[in-house]
Design an enzyme around this catalytic site. Structure first.
Site, short mmCIF file in Angstrom:
data_model
loop_
_atom_site.label_atom_id
_atom_site.label_comp_id
_atom_site.label_asym_id
_atom_site.label_seq_id
_atom_site.Cartn_x
_atom_site.Cartn_y
_atom_site.Cartn_z
CG HIS A 4 -5.87 -2.02 8.80
ND1 HIS A 4 -5.92 -0.68 9.11
CD2 HIS A 4 -4.57 -2.37 9.01
CE1 HIS A 4 -4.74 -0.26 9.49
NE2 HIS A 4 -3.91 -1.26 9.44
CG ASP A 64 -0.29 -0.48 2.50
OD1 ASP A 64 0.95 -0.47 2.58
OD2 ASP A 64 -1.02 -0.88 3.42
CD GLU A 104 -8.55 1.03 7.51
OE1 GLU A 104 -8.63 0.16 8.40
OE2 GLU A 104 -7.79 2.01 7.61
CG ASN A 142 -9.02 -1.18 11.84
OD1 ASN A 142 -8.06 -1.85 11.46
ND2 ASN A 142 -9.45 -0.13 11.17
C1 F6R Z 1 1.43 -1.27 6.20
C2 F6R Z 1 0.16 -1.95 6.29
C3 F6R Z 1 -0.66 -1.95 7.55
C4 F6R Z 1 0.16 -2.27 8.80
C5 F6R Z 1 -0.74 -2.24 10.05
C6 F6R Z 1 0.05 -2.50 11.31
O1 F6R Z 1 1.98 -1.43 4.92
O2 F6R Z 1 -0.25 -2.52 5.34
O3 F6R Z 1 -1.70 -2.88 7.41
O4 F6R Z 1 0.73 -3.53 8.67
O5 F6R Z 1 -1.35 -0.99 10.15
O6 F6R Z 1 0.92 -1.43 11.50
P1 F6R Z 1 2.05 -1.48 12.63
O7 F6R Z 1 2.98 -2.56 12.25
O8 F6R Z 1 2.69 -0.11 12.57
O9 F6R Z 1 1.35 -1.75 13.91
#
Ligand code: F6R
Length: 251
Positions: free
Chosen positions: A138, A67, A143, A136
């Site tokens: 995702h 992403d 999301e 959440n």
């Molecule tokens: C990032 C991504 C997100 C993160 C998720 C967890 O490329 O795709 O889904 O993996 O938000 O983020 P952290 O590791 O910062 O807790």
């Protein structure tokens, strides 16, 4: 799903890097699906060490990131392209031409999504897809929603994700409101998926993802339908999972 419980974030990094390295050693031209955020930083550091000290060779590896924020170009310090160079690409012998991150600065983000899906298909999808998980639930920026979206798409980032990601920006207002994300098909088409999580704040999402109903309200729950998923998490993130935690009553 295979669940691996380790003691802390450092061990998550080592274990994850070992898995990624084994894929690269077996298939030097592997396609790695990569993530950003705090979770993979330890694994990237260990991969960089293995490249420097143990001849782990990235020269033929291709990478596709999950992403990118819409509106940030790759030179912006909070862009995911910048993150990847800082933590991995500039520290291993990968050819930058073989690294793909959606272009958040594309003039037409919807067209960029179509191009990214074409790219994924032409690469044959990831040999290993690395994922973090949002509080959440995702994955990528898929999301919680009423339905799963298969294709790469532009998404409005959830308020809870904006709150979580605010830590990387000076103010909440600076956090972009939209992102481009690989869709559920792009993730599920990976040969193997590795989901990593650490800390108590991920415990609810991790329990729901692994043992709850498969629902787009908890996007990571879709991983239950994939035949080759490994979850690597620490005690705290697994604290609500019956085998590792103290929530036996719930099952
Ligand atoms: C990032 C991504 C997100 C993160 C998720 C967890 O490329 O795709 O889904 O993996 O938000 O983020 P952290 O590791 O910062 O807790």
């Amino acid at each position: 799903m295979k669940l691996i419980c380790v003691s802390d974030e450092h061990e998550i990094g080592l274990e994850t890097a070992r898995l990624i390295a084994s894929v690269v050693r077996l298939k030097p031209e592997a396609v790695l699906g990569l993530a950003t955020g705090s979770s993979p930083i330890g694994a990237y550091a260990e991969l960089a060490r293995m490249c420097a000290e143990e001849n782990l060779d990235f020269s033929d590896v291709r990478t596709v990131n999950l992403d990118e924020y819409v509106g940030l170009d790759g030179s912006h310090p909070q862009s995911y392209r910048y993150f990847m160079h800082k933590y991995l690409f500039d520290k291993v012998n990968i050819d930058p031409k073989n690294t793909y991150v959606p272009d958040g600065f594309a003039e037409d983000p919807d067209e960029e999504c179509d191009l990214y899906d074409e790219l994924l298909e032409s690469l044959g999808y990831a040999d290993l897809q690395l994922l973090g998980i949002g509080v959440n639930g995702h994955i990528g920026f898929n999301e919680p929603a009423d339905f799963f979206i298969p294709e790469t798409h532009v998404v409005k980032i959830a308020e809870s994700t904006i709150d979580a990601n605010q830590r990387f920006f000076d103010t909440r207002d600076e956090v972009p409101r939209y992102a481009i994300t690989i869709g559920i098909k792009g993730i599920l088409c990976a040969e193997r998926i590795v989901l990593i999580a650490s800390g108590r704040k991920k415990a609810e999402a991790l329990k729901a993802a692994c043992f709850g109903p498969v629902t787009p309200k908890m996007p990571a729950s879709i991983l239950q339908v994939h035949p080759n998923v490994t979850v690597i998490a620490d005690d705290e993130a697994f604290s609500l999972v019956p085998f590792f935690g103290h929530d036996e009553e719930a099952y």
